[in-house]
Write a protein that holds these residues in place. Structure first.
Motif, mmCIF file in Angstrom:
data_model
loop_
_atom_site.group_PDB
_atom_site.id
_atom_site.type_symbol
_atom_site.label_atom_id
_atom_site.label_comp_id
_atom_site.label_asym_id
_atom_site.label_seq_id
_atom_site.Cartn_x
_atom_site.Cartn_y
_atom_site.Cartn_z
ATOM 1 N N HIS A 32 0.835 -1.190 0.000
ATOM 2 C CA HIS A 32 0.000 0.000 0.000
ATOM 3 C C HIS A 32 0.878 1.252 0.000
ATOM 4 C CE1 HIS A 32 -2.903 2.904 2.072
ATOM 5 N NE2 HIS A 32 -3.376 2.683 0.878
ATOM 6 N N LEU A 33 0.581 2.178 -0.900
ATOM 7 C CA LEU A 33 1.361 3.403 -1.045
ATOM 8 C C LEU A 33 0.476 4.633 -0.883
ATOM 9 C CD1 LEU A 33 3.410 2.472 -4.255
ATOM 10 C CD2 LEU A 33 4.136 2.215 -1.873
ATOM 11 N N VAL A 34 1.045 5.682 -0.347
ATOM 12 C CA VAL A 34 0.400 6.996 -0.290
ATOM 13 C C VAL A 34 1.449 8.008 -0.735
ATOM 14 C CG1 VAL A 34 -0.647 8.760 1.157
ATOM 15 C CG2 VAL A 34 -1.186 6.350 1.558
ATOM 16 N N ALA A 35 1.106 8.771 -1.767
ATOM 17 C CA ALA A 35 2.045 9.770 -2.310
ATOM 18 C C ALA A 35 3.396 9.143 -2.649
ATOM 19 C CB ALA A 35 2.216 10.928 -1.335
ATOM 20 N N GLY A 36 3.347 7.935 -3.183
ATOM 21 C CA GLY A 36 4.552 7.289 -3.673
ATOM 22 C C GLY A 36 5.396 6.568 -2.647
ATOM 23 N N ARG A 37 4.970 6.543 -1.397
ATOM 24 C CA ARG A 37 5.770 5.844 -0.395
ATOM 25 C C ARG A 37 4.875 4.995 0.507
ATOM 26 N NH1 ARG A 37 7.609 11.314 2.847
ATOM 27 N NH2 ARG A 37 5.640 11.751 3.923
ATOM 28 N N ASN A 38 5.501 4.027 1.126
ATOM 29 C CA ASN A 38 4.811 3.131 2.045
ATOM 30 C C ASN A 38 4.668 3.846 3.389
ATOM 31 O OD1 ASN A 38 4.489 1.140 4.137
ATOM 32 N ND2 ASN A 38 5.105 -0.439 2.681
ATOM 33 N N PRO A 39 3.447 4.246 3.796
ATOM 34 C CA PRO A 39 3.311 5.049 5.021
ATOM 35 C C PRO A 39 3.700 4.303 6.281
ATOM 36 C CG PRO A 39 1.159 4.420 4.164
ATOM 37 C CD PRO A 39 2.157 4.045 3.122
ATOM 38 N N GLN A 40 3.485 2.997 6.320
ATOM 39 C CA GLN A 40 3.871 2.232 7.499
ATOM 40 C C GLN A 40 5.387 2.259 7.690
ATOM 41 O OE1 GLN A 40 2.270 0.180 9.897
ATOM 42 N NE2 GLN A 40 0.321 1.124 9.340
ATOM 43 N N TRP A 161 -6.969 -3.328 -17.824
ATOM 44 C CA TRP A 161 -7.824 -2.155 -17.670
ATOM 45 C C TRP A 161 -6.978 -1.002 -17.135
ATOM 46 C CZ3 TRP A 161 -13.065 -2.474 -18.833
ATOM 47 C CH2 TRP A 161 -13.616 -3.762 -18.932
ATOM 48 N N GLN A 162 -7.393 0.214 -17.480
ATOM 49 C CA GLN A 162 -6.679 1.385 -16.968
ATOM 50 C C GLN A 162 -7.675 2.488 -16.648
ATOM 51 O OE1 GLN A 162 -2.944 2.359 -18.862
ATOM 52 N NE2 GLN A 162 -3.255 4.554 -18.531
ATOM 53 N N SER A 163 -7.419 3.157 -15.547
ATOM 54 C CA SER A 163 -8.169 4.363 -15.195
ATOM 55 C C SER A 163 -7.155 5.495 -15.057
ATOM 56 C CB SER A 163 -8.937 4.168 -13.883
ATOM 57 O OG SER A 163 -8.041 4.104 -12.786
ATOM 58 N N ASP A 164 -7.604 6.635 -14.620
ATOM 59 C CA ASP A 164 -6.678 7.754 -14.451
ATOM 60 C C ASP A 164 -5.694 7.505 -13.324
ATOM 61 O OD1 ASP A 164 -7.896 9.099 -16.492
ATOM 62 O OD2 ASP A 164 -9.214 10.269 -15.185
ATOM 63 N N ARG A 165 -6.013 6.573 -12.410
ATOM 64 C CA ARG A 165 -5.198 6.410 -11.213
ATOM 65 C C ARG A 165 -4.510 5.057 -11.097
ATOM 66 N NH1 ARG A 165 -8.247 8.668 -6.002
ATOM 67 N NH2 ARG A 165 -6.137 8.306 -5.216
ATOM 68 N N SER A 205 -1.494 -5.255 -10.439
ATOM 69 C CA SER A 205 -2.012 -3.892 -10.479
ATOM 70 C C SER A 205 -0.881 -2.932 -10.150
ATOM 71 C CB SER A 205 -3.170 -3.699 -9.498
ATOM 72 O OG SER A 205 -2.700 -3.610 -8.169
ATOM 73 N N LYS A 206 -1.038 -1.693 -10.624
ATOM 74 C CA LYS A 206 -0.036 -0.664 -10.381
ATOM 75 C C LYS A 206 -0.736 0.667 -10.197
ATOM 76 C CE LYS A 206 4.046 1.581 -12.405
ATOM 77 N NZ LYS A 206 4.936 1.639 -13.589
ATOM 78 N N SER A 207 -0.338 1.393 -9.161
ATOM 79 C CA SER A 207 -0.849 2.738 -8.953
ATOM 80 C C SER A 207 -0.154 3.684 -9.931
ATOM 81 C CB SER A 207 -0.588 3.184 -7.512
ATOM 82 O OG SER A 207 -0.837 4.562 -7.360
ATOM 83 N N LEU A 208 -0.932 4.510 -10.602
ATOM 84 C CA LEU A 208 -0.365 5.455 -11.568
ATOM 85 C C LEU A 208 -0.100 6.825 -10.961
ATOM 86 C CD1 LEU A 208 -2.529 4.581 -14.702
ATOM 87 C CD2 LEU A 208 -0.246 3.743 -14.116
ATOM 88 N N ASP A 209 -0.726 7.120 -9.830
ATOM 89 C CA ASP A 209 -0.528 8.423 -9.206
ATOM 90 C C ASP A 209 0.206 8.318 -7.871
ATOM 91 O OD1 ASP A 209 -2.436 7.349 -7.560
ATOM 92 O OD2 ASP A 209 -3.898 8.964 -7.795
ATOM 93 N N GLY A 210 0.708 7.128 -7.557
ATOM 94 C CA GLY A 210 1.492 6.958 -6.344
ATOM 95 C C GLY A 210 0.694 6.655 -5.099
ATOM 96 N N SER A 211 -0.631 6.589 -5.202
ATOM 97 C CA SER A 211 -1.464 6.274 -4.048
ATOM 98 C C SER A 211 -2.390 5.120 -4.398
ATOM 99 C CB SER A 211 -2.289 7.491 -3.617
ATOM 100 O OG SER A 211 -1.448 8.523 -3.139
ATOM 101 N N GLY A 212 -2.257 4.049 -3.658
ATOM 102 C CA GLY A 212 -3.051 2.860 -3.934
ATOM 103 C C GLY A 212 -2.229 1.622 -3.678
ATOM 104 N N CYS A 213 -2.478 0.589 -4.479
ATOM 105 C CA CYS A 213 -1.776 -0.671 -4.269
ATOM 106 C C CYS A 213 -1.011 -1.096 -5.502
ATOM 107 C CB CYS A 213 -2.774 -1.778 -3.935
ATOM 108 S SG CYS A 213 -3.010 -1.961 -2.181
#
Length: 237
Positions: A32-40, A161-165, A205-213
């Motif tokens: 899990h990433l938030v703003a490109g980094r693992n918050p934990q 599949w791809q979305s904006d994020r 899966s890959k996060s495109l904006d740096g937040s997600g999984c």
């Protein structure tokens, strides 16, 4: 299948579909990433730096334990006997035997195990026809996804599949058993309901904006008959 099960399947299409389920065992790993980094991991590093700066006694996690922070493992087990999803997540915990000011500098790896097992009435596993798949694609498009061709992950075919994020590749080999192609929104992988993994299985899966999984396939087994009581070897059923 015994005589009673055969009779039940003959009267109930859903029971017949479950009787025809394959022996499917899939293991996925996510971070899990938030703003490109693992918050934990980021919070843990900040805690350890503060302890060092204050000169407080500390007991850091082992390197392999730190690497698990903010990650998870999803195990999908499907056969005619049971349909189950098991998720393990790792976060930062504290040694509760210590006073709060000491516990901060004595972290421990906390493991959380969640399980879901389908009830026969909850998941019917009926084959998906072309009309249903087209309707699903229209639904995905309406909520911001676009189909981006096909691919293969770990030797298994999937639909991209791809979305904006985010981008995701959904396993395409299970439509005969009711496992669809709808893209799962994996931005909140650590809180996603586990039953979603029985309706559609992401292989990557890959996060495109740096937040997600970011999710990767660890292993995929597809066969006939019944799985071992616990294919992961982790104990229990």
């Amino acid at each position: 299948m015994d005589t009673a099960s055969q009779a039940s399947a003959a009267m109930d299409p859903a029971a017949d579909a479950r009787a025809r389920l394959p022996a499917l065992h899939v293991v996925l790993a996510w971070e899990h990433l938030v703003a490109g980094r693992n918050p934990q991991q980021h919070d843990y590093d900040g805690r350890m730096a503060a302890c060092a700066e204050a000169g407080w006694p500390a007991r850091p996690l082992a390197a392999e334990e730190r690497a698990r922070l903010g990650t998870g493992r999803v195990e999908i087990m499907v056969d005619a006997r049971r349909q189950r999803v098991r998720q393990t997540m790792w976060t930062v915990g504290m040694d509760e035997a210590l006073p709060d000011h000491e516990a901060v500098c004595h972290p421990r790896l906390r493991e959380e195990l969640l399980e879901y097992e389908a009830h026969p009435d909850d998941r019917r596993f009926l084959p998906l026809d072309g009309e249903q798949l087209a309707a699903d694609e229209a639904l995905a498009t309406s909520i911001g996804w676009r189909r981006d061709g096909s691919g293969q992950v770990g030797g298994q075919d999937c639909v991209r599949w791809q979305s904006d994020r985010q981008e995701v590749c959904m396993w395409s080999g299970g439509t005969g058993w009711g496992i669809g192609l709808l893209p799962l929104d994996l931005r909140g992988c650590n809180g996603m309901p586990l039953d979603h993994y029985l309706g559609a299985i992401p292989l990557q899966s890959k996060s495109l904006d740096g937040s997600g999984c970011n999710l990767e396939l660890q292993s995929f087994s597809l066969g006939r008959g019944l799985l071992p009581a616990d294919p992961s070897g982790a104990g229990g059923q």
